[in-house]
Design an enzyme around this catalytic site. Structure first.
Site, mmCIF file in Angstrom:
data_model
loop_
_atom_site.group_PDB
_atom_site.id
_atom_site.type_symbol
_atom_site.label_atom_id
_atom_site.label_comp_id
_atom_site.label_asym_id
_atom_site.label_seq_id
_atom_site.Cartn_x
_atom_site.Cartn_y
_atom_site.Cartn_z
ATOM 1 N N GLU A 74 -34.529 -33.599 46.421
ATOM 2 C CA GLU A 74 -36.007 -33.993 47.388
ATOM 3 C C GLU A 74 -36.153 -33.178 48.700
ATOM 4 O O GLU A 74 -37.196 -32.764 48.932
ATOM 5 C CB GLU A 74 -35.795 -35.617 47.823
ATOM 6 C CG GLU A 74 -35.866 -36.451 46.659
ATOM 7 C CD GLU A 74 -37.191 -36.570 45.916
ATOM 8 O OE1 GLU A 74 -38.477 -36.413 46.674
ATOM 9 O OE2 GLU A 74 -37.155 -36.417 44.724
ATOM 10 N N TRP A 120 -65.868 -35.423 39.939
ATOM 11 C CA TRP A 120 -65.503 -36.512 40.720
ATOM 12 C C TRP A 120 -66.558 -37.682 41.136
ATOM 13 O O TRP A 120 -67.696 -37.140 41.143
ATOM 14 C CB TRP A 120 -64.879 -36.307 42.072
ATOM 15 C CG TRP A 120 -63.773 -35.259 42.118
ATOM 16 C CD1 TRP A 120 -63.664 -33.963 42.391
ATOM 17 C CD2 TRP A 120 -62.585 -35.573 41.430
ATOM 18 N NE1 TRP A 120 -62.528 -33.470 41.995
ATOM 19 C CE2 TRP A 120 -61.771 -34.469 41.437
ATOM 20 C CE3 TRP A 120 -61.919 -36.995 40.759
ATOM 21 C CZ2 TRP A 120 -60.244 -34.413 41.188
ATOM 22 C CZ3 TRP A 120 -60.571 -36.552 40.438
ATOM 23 C CH2 TRP A 120 -59.754 -35.466 40.520
ATOM 24 N N TRP A 154 -59.415 -36.159 45.035
ATOM 25 C CA TRP A 154 -58.000 -36.286 45.602
ATOM 26 C C TRP A 154 -58.192 -35.876 47.198
ATOM 27 O O TRP A 154 -57.279 -36.542 47.793
ATOM 28 C CB TRP A 154 -57.038 -35.352 45.080
ATOM 29 C CG TRP A 154 -57.400 -33.853 44.904
ATOM 30 C CD1 TRP A 154 -58.085 -33.309 43.977
ATOM 31 C CD2 TRP A 154 -57.251 -32.973 45.769
ATOM 32 N NE1 TRP A 154 -58.313 -31.973 44.201
ATOM 33 C CE2 TRP A 154 -57.660 -31.727 45.390
ATOM 34 C CE3 TRP A 154 -56.406 -33.146 47.059
ATOM 35 C CZ2 TRP A 154 -57.612 -30.688 46.141
ATOM 36 C CZ3 TRP A 154 -56.302 -31.504 47.767
ATOM 37 C CH2 TRP A 154 -56.967 -30.550 47.203
ATOM 38 N N TRP A 200 -50.672 -35.096 46.537
ATOM 39 C CA TRP A 200 -51.861 -35.395 45.898
ATOM 40 C C TRP A 200 -52.436 -34.516 44.749
ATOM 41 O O TRP A 200 -52.794 -35.123 43.833
ATOM 42 C CB TRP A 200 -53.052 -35.381 47.062
ATOM 43 C CG TRP A 200 -53.031 -36.835 47.866
ATOM 44 C CD1 TRP A 200 -52.210 -37.103 49.018
ATOM 45 C CD2 TRP A 200 -53.683 -38.038 47.464
ATOM 46 N NE1 TRP A 200 -52.686 -38.480 49.386
ATOM 47 C CE2 TRP A 200 -53.234 -38.982 48.254
ATOM 48 C CE3 TRP A 200 -54.571 -38.143 46.350
ATOM 49 C CZ2 TRP A 200 -53.778 -40.082 48.246
ATOM 50 C CZ3 TRP A 200 -55.125 -39.416 46.302
ATOM 51 C CH2 TRP A 200 -54.597 -40.556 47.122
ATOM 52 N N ASN A 248 -42.428 -43.831 48.762
ATOM 53 C CA ASN A 248 -42.660 -42.223 47.859
ATOM 54 C C ASN A 248 -43.280 -42.747 46.444
ATOM 55 O O ASN A 248 -44.211 -42.263 46.106
ATOM 56 C CB ASN A 248 -41.683 -41.343 47.752
ATOM 57 C CG ASN A 248 -42.099 -40.139 47.152
ATOM 58 O OD1 ASN A 248 -43.054 -39.500 47.832
ATOM 59 N ND2 ASN A 248 -41.494 -39.875 46.066
ATOM 60 N N TRP A 302 -38.037 -30.074 47.164
ATOM 61 C CA TRP A 302 -39.260 -30.413 47.127
ATOM 62 C C TRP A 302 -39.975 -30.167 48.220
ATOM 63 O O TRP A 302 -41.010 -29.334 48.335
ATOM 64 C CB TRP A 302 -39.586 -31.706 46.491
ATOM 65 C CG TRP A 302 -39.503 -31.980 44.907
ATOM 66 C CD1 TRP A 302 -38.663 -32.588 44.228
ATOM 67 C CD2 TRP A 302 -40.447 -31.716 44.192
ATOM 68 N NE1 TRP A 302 -38.953 -32.726 42.999
ATOM 69 C CE2 TRP A 302 -40.160 -32.032 42.845
ATOM 70 C CE3 TRP A 302 -41.908 -30.913 44.191
ATOM 71 C CZ2 TRP A 302 -40.961 -31.768 41.643
ATOM 72 C CZ3 TRP A 302 -42.590 -30.909 43.081
ATOM 73 C CH2 TRP A 302 -42.212 -31.471 41.817
#
Length: 481
Positions: free
Chosen positions: A278, A310, A363, A386, A345, A281
């Site tokens: 993590e 969208w 988004w 996102w 998360n 990341w």
């Protein structure tokens, strides 16, 4: 005289720029308040309050080191060069030291400051500090930035095996300077002070951050792999806000994880390995920010997804933002965010996928809403998350993988404990109904709780169809060729 310009590095231990400045000579510190810039970046009021409280805690440490902390204001960052030059000339500063930041606006600001100071004979030094690896140092064989996390992670682990980044001790106290520290403002115009309940969840200061790290490494890291996805359990480190503000460094986190795992990386505890992953990341998304600046400009990482049709659905967007979608796991997660400044998360992914796939809403609407409320709001991580969830980003989920909020809810909150905590109106439902009150039937469903705003299977088909009809990457390259 040396100047340390503090930004997202609000600590005195293991602060690369602070150590470098203090080694070279008598040091002053400055923090610049930039309300208009922060509003443009959608920084949350609770985050600005958290920065100020941590600045206060850091100031006490700096006073023990006899380093005065000055507060200056540059409403937007294009005023920072003049403000810093004025300060340097006023105090006879020979060199400014600061730790690197990575968004496109941050990079331009720092380049402008460096040019302005160097033109007047003042040195500008910036340091790798909020990352383990310099962006540009972890590249593919063809010399480009990685787009797939697993490949990036492998190189990172190889480098860490060869040598760990060391933790720097706090600088020694210097001889007192005849300069008084400025008072730290209790608030900044344009940012409301959060309530006491929220502030109490996030105490300021390095001691608190290190206590959390120690507690996590002692009590939770080994069960992290199994419990990190269960929002009703305290399975995560709760350190993200402290990492984002630089109250703790990734090096301190890495060393604590390795110590809890007898110095092992991939072997030993799966929990420790998962947690270090993590941290990587976090690293990966900051490298993406540097390698692909378009993501700093509200652009999709995958250009073909800019053609996504969208929907403009203001009522559905409002229902999502207010936690009244009729899907309890979504609504509970939004309430957690609004009341605590933080969201678990796993739920960030579920909530993001519901907005972008089931409601087919851009988004960027969700990214902005999160930034406006997250105490740990960070451009790289928030944008990366996102874009991953909406299948527009790097290494993102294939578009046809769409989380079902009901099955996610049943799997990760099986007893409905998280839902019932945040949605007390559902407290009396059994553990089957609590995930989907609409299935109770009856004319009015559950009192005080809305009906679902969307049909999951129909909305899933709508999203799949929209993605299937996007132009392919190859077609785009031909048309731009």
């Amino acid at each position: 005289m040396q100047l340390i310009w503090l930004r997202s590095d609000l600590r005195h231990v293991d602060n690369t720029a602070l150590s470098a400045a203090a080694e070279r000579g008598p040091t002053l510190a400055v923090y610049i308040i930039s309300p208009e810039q922060w509003l443009m970046h959608d920084d949350a009021a609770c985050k600005v309050d958290f920065w100020l409280r941590n600045l206060g805690a850091l100031n006490e440490r700096l006073q023990q080191l006899n380093i005065p902390l000055l507060i200056r204001t540059a409403p937007t960052w294009d005023q920072a060069p003049a403000v810093l030059l004025d300060l340097c000339q006023q105090h006879g500063i020979q060199a400014l030291h600061t730790n690197q930041e990575y968004g496109i606006n941050e990079t331009r600001r720092d380049q402008a400051v460096a040019q302005t100071l160097e033109a007047e004979g003042i040195a500008f030094h910036s340091y790798l500090d909020q990352l383990l690896f310099q962006p540009g140092s972890i590249l593919t064989q063809s010399g480009s930035y990685f787009q797939v996390f697993s490949q990036f992670r492998r190189i990172c682990y190889n480098r860490l095996h060869m040598g760990l980044p060391q933790i720097l001790a706090a600088p020694e106290a210097q001889a007192p300077l005849n300069i008084k520290s400025d008072p730290i403002p209790a608030s900044v115009e344009g940012f409301a002070t959060p309530d006491d309940a929220l502030r109490a969840l996030w105490p300021a200061g390095e001691e608190e951050a290190l206590a959390r790290l120690e507690r996590f490494a002692d009590e939770h890291i080994h069960s992290y792999k199994d419990e990190r996805d269960l929002p009703a359990k305290p399975g995560t480190s709760q350190l993200s806000a402290y990492l984002a503000a630089g109250v703790i460094s990734p090096r301190q986190c890495l060393h604590a994880a390795l110590m809890s795992n007898n110095g092992e990386f991939e072997s030993g505890s799966p929990g420790a390995f998962t947690w270090v992953t993590e941290l990587l990341w976090r690293e990966f998304y900051k490298h993406i920010l540097v390698g692909y600046p378009r993501v700093s400009r509200h652009r999709a990482f995958r250009p073909e997804t800019e053609f996504m049709p969208w929907r403009d659905a203001p009522e559905e967007l409002a229902a999502w933002k207010e936690g009244r979608t009729g899907f309890p796991i979504i609504d509970a997660a939004i309430r957690q965010l609004l009341q605590t400044g933080w969201m678990h998360n796993r739920l960030r992914m579920v909530v993001a996928m519901f907005l972008t796939k089931n409601l087919l809403i851009d988004w960027r609407e969700g990214e902005r809403f999160f930034m406006q409320h997250l105490i740990d709001g960070d451009l790289a991580a928030n944008n990366g998350g996102w874009q991953w969830s909406s299948s527009t980003g790097t290494d993102s989920v294939p578009y046809f993988r769409i989380f079902n909020p009901l099955s996610q809810s049943e799997r990760f909150d099986p007893d409905g404990a998280f839902i019932k905590h945040w949605l007390p109106e559902l407290a009396d439902l059994n553990k089957k109904l609590v995930h989907n009150p609409a299935s109770a039937g009856g004319l009015f469903g559950i009192a005080n709780y809305p009906a679902p705003i969307v049909n999951l299977s129909q909305s899933r088909e709508r999203a799949l169809s929209a993605f299937k009809n996007l132009p392919s990457k190859n077609m785009l390259e031909v048309s731009h060729g």
